[in-house]
Design an enzyme around this catalytic site. Structure first.
Site, PDB file in Angstrom:
ATOM      1  N   GLN A   1       0.822  -1.217   0.000  1.00  0.00           N
ATOM      2  CA  GLN A   1       0.000   0.000   0.000  1.00  0.00           C
ATOM      3  C   GLN A   1       0.858   1.270   0.000  1.00  0.00           C
ATOM      4  O   GLN A   1       0.484   2.286   0.572  1.00  0.00           O
ATOM      5  CB  GLN A   1      -0.952  -0.014   1.204  1.00  0.00           C
ATOM      6  CG  GLN A   1      -2.147  -0.937   1.020  1.00  0.00           C
ATOM      7  CD  GLN A   1      -3.012  -0.520  -0.166  1.00  0.00           C
ATOM      8  OE1 GLN A   1      -3.119   0.652  -0.502  1.00  0.00           O
ATOM      9  NE2 GLN A   1      -3.637  -1.498  -0.809  1.00  0.00           N
ATOM     10  N   SER A   2       2.011   1.223  -0.636  1.00  0.00           N
ATOM     11  CA  SER A   2       2.914   2.375  -0.647  1.00  0.00           C
ATOM     12  C   SER A   2       2.311   3.588  -1.370  1.00  0.00           C
ATOM     13  O   SER A   2       1.916   3.499  -2.542  1.00  0.00           O
ATOM     14  CB  SER A   2       4.216   1.965  -1.351  1.00  0.00           C
ATOM     15  OG  SER A   2       4.983   3.110  -1.668  1.00  0.00           O
ATOM     16  N   ASN A   3       2.272   4.705  -0.670  1.00  0.00           N
ATOM     17  CA  ASN A   3       1.842   5.963  -1.299  1.00  0.00           C
ATOM     18  C   ASN A   3       2.894   6.448  -2.289  1.00  0.00           C
ATOM     19  O   ASN A   3       2.574   7.040  -3.324  1.00  0.00           O
ATOM     20  CB  ASN A   3       1.627   7.045  -0.234  1.00  0.00           C
ATOM     21  CG  ASN A   3       0.547   6.669   0.751  1.00  0.00           C
ATOM     22  OD1 ASN A   3      -0.569   6.346   0.347  1.00  0.00           O
ATOM     23  ND2 ASN A   3       0.865   6.687   2.039  1.00  0.00           N
TER      24      ASN A   3
ATOM     25  N   CYS B   1       4.917   4.571  -4.098  1.00  0.00           N
ATOM     26  CA  CYS B   1       4.844   3.786  -5.339  1.00  0.00           C
ATOM     27  C   CYS B   1       3.684   4.267  -6.202  1.00  0.00           C
ATOM     28  O   CYS B   1       3.828   4.437  -7.417  1.00  0.00           O
ATOM     29  CB  CYS B   1       4.711   2.300  -5.026  1.00  0.00           C
ATOM     30  SG  CYS B   1       6.254   1.592  -4.384  1.00  0.00           S
TER      31      CYS B   1
END
Ligand SMILES: *Cc1c(COP(=O)(O)O)cnc(C)c1O
Length: 331
Positions: A73-75, A77
């Protein structure tokens, strides 16, 4: 001092707004929020400020593929995938974890934006340099030029995003006629706080810059941010006096990306009272940390505190099951 090239990607300046109902409820300092959750729509949050500089370099070297990494859930990325799509270049994301059964939040956006995704287990992720090298080679073997971006775009180039944000804040404080006692942010990989600290020194920004770590611990980030700032000084040929680094620990909760009920309660309270939505991974933990620190008298009788809202809205939805529903009728 050398200054790097920059793309114009974020909607700047972002607003600085007082949270007056919250301040009144607390009977305490005036709390302000710097709305970096409004830097873009799908590209919202703090990473886009860093990527203005990092992606400028990717274009400059003629990269046709950018490679970066983070959690599922990387912002960071998601923001990289968005900008790559806007610039017409490919994006490869190395995500830590298993492919989830449902495509949600940031991951859904990554896919829509056309990013190529590979998953790495926590064990494989310990050799992240090796994962990057393998990914780079697979594209280079096809004759493509790659550009790799570290987690959170937290390198000397990315730090410029928050060096410039410090200058923006300085203008905000003049416009709103106050000088804050504190400027507070969540710390995930450290680049935002490192940039703010350097920016503060360069532009004489008032207020104590401090952060709440949402992973690892205080000594880890003290070392990380110290070395980030030293690297920045070398790369951009600007020797700064050793900065004070203020980190308030105790708010990681069960772990990175896992929040306790106090964080979900805080998100609900702030949303209802102020119409301001925080996320459970970064801003919710930091905001909760700020409110607790105020309550415990740890912020020196401040009059004005600025909270940097670094974004993260899309990471809220995969946590839907952690929100209890106090208002729903009893079955
Ligand atoms: C990445 C991130 C942070 C942390 O920023 P760092 O520069 O990595 O310390 C804080 N909030 C949100 C919403 C983020 O995505």
């Amino acid at each position: 001092m050398i200054t790097p090239q920059r793309l114009s990607l974020a909607r700047l300046p972002t607003p600085l707004q007082p949270l007056d109902r919250l301040s009144e409820t607390l009977g305490g300092p005036r709390i302000w929020v710097k709305r970096d959750d409004l830097t873009e729509s799908i590209g919202s949050g703090n990473k886009i400020r860093k990527l203005e500089f990092v992606m400028a370099e990717a274009l400059q070297i003629g990269a046709s593929v950018v490679i970066t990494s983070g959690g599922v859930q990387s912002n960071h990325c998601r923001t990289t995938a968005l900008i790559a799509a806007k610039l017409g270049i490919s994006c490869h994301l190395i995500l830590r974890g298993k492919p989830p059964t449902s495509i949600d939040g940031n991951l859904l956006l990554d896919e829509l934006l056309g990013a190529t995704i590979s998953y790495a287990s926590a064990a494989e992720f310990t050799d992240l340099d090796g994962l990057y090298a393998k990914t780079e080679q697979s594209y280079q073997a096809q004759g493509l030029r790659t550009y790799s971006i570290p987690i959170g775009a937290s390198n000397p180039l990315g730090m410029w995003g928050y060096i410039n944000a410090a200058e923006e804040l300085k203008t905000d404080f003049v416009k709103h006629s106050f000088e804050p006692d504190y400027i507070l942010s969540a710390i995930g990989s450290g680049g935002t706080l490192a940039g703010l600290i350097v920016g503060q020194q360069l532009c004489q920004l008032p207020g104590k810059v401090a952060g709440f770590n949402v992973a690892n611990d205080k000594s880890f980030f003290h070392d990380k941010i110290t070395s980030d700032i030293a690297n920045w000084g070398q790369v951009f040929e600007n020797e700064l006096p050793p900065p004070a680094i203020h980190i308030m620990e105790g708010y990681v909760g069960p772990g990175y990306g896992i929040a306790g009920p106090e964080v979900f309660d805080c998100i609900r309270q702030v949303a209802k009272l102020e119409g301001l939505v925080l996320d459970p991974v970064y801003t919710g933990k930091a905001f909760h940390g700020m409110l607790e620190s105020i309550g415990k008298g740890l912020l020196d009788n401040s009059s004005n505190i600025v909270f940097l809202h670094t974004g993260g809205i899309f990471g809220l939805f995969p946590h839907r099951d952690s929100f209890t529903r106090p208002d729903s009728p009893q079955a």
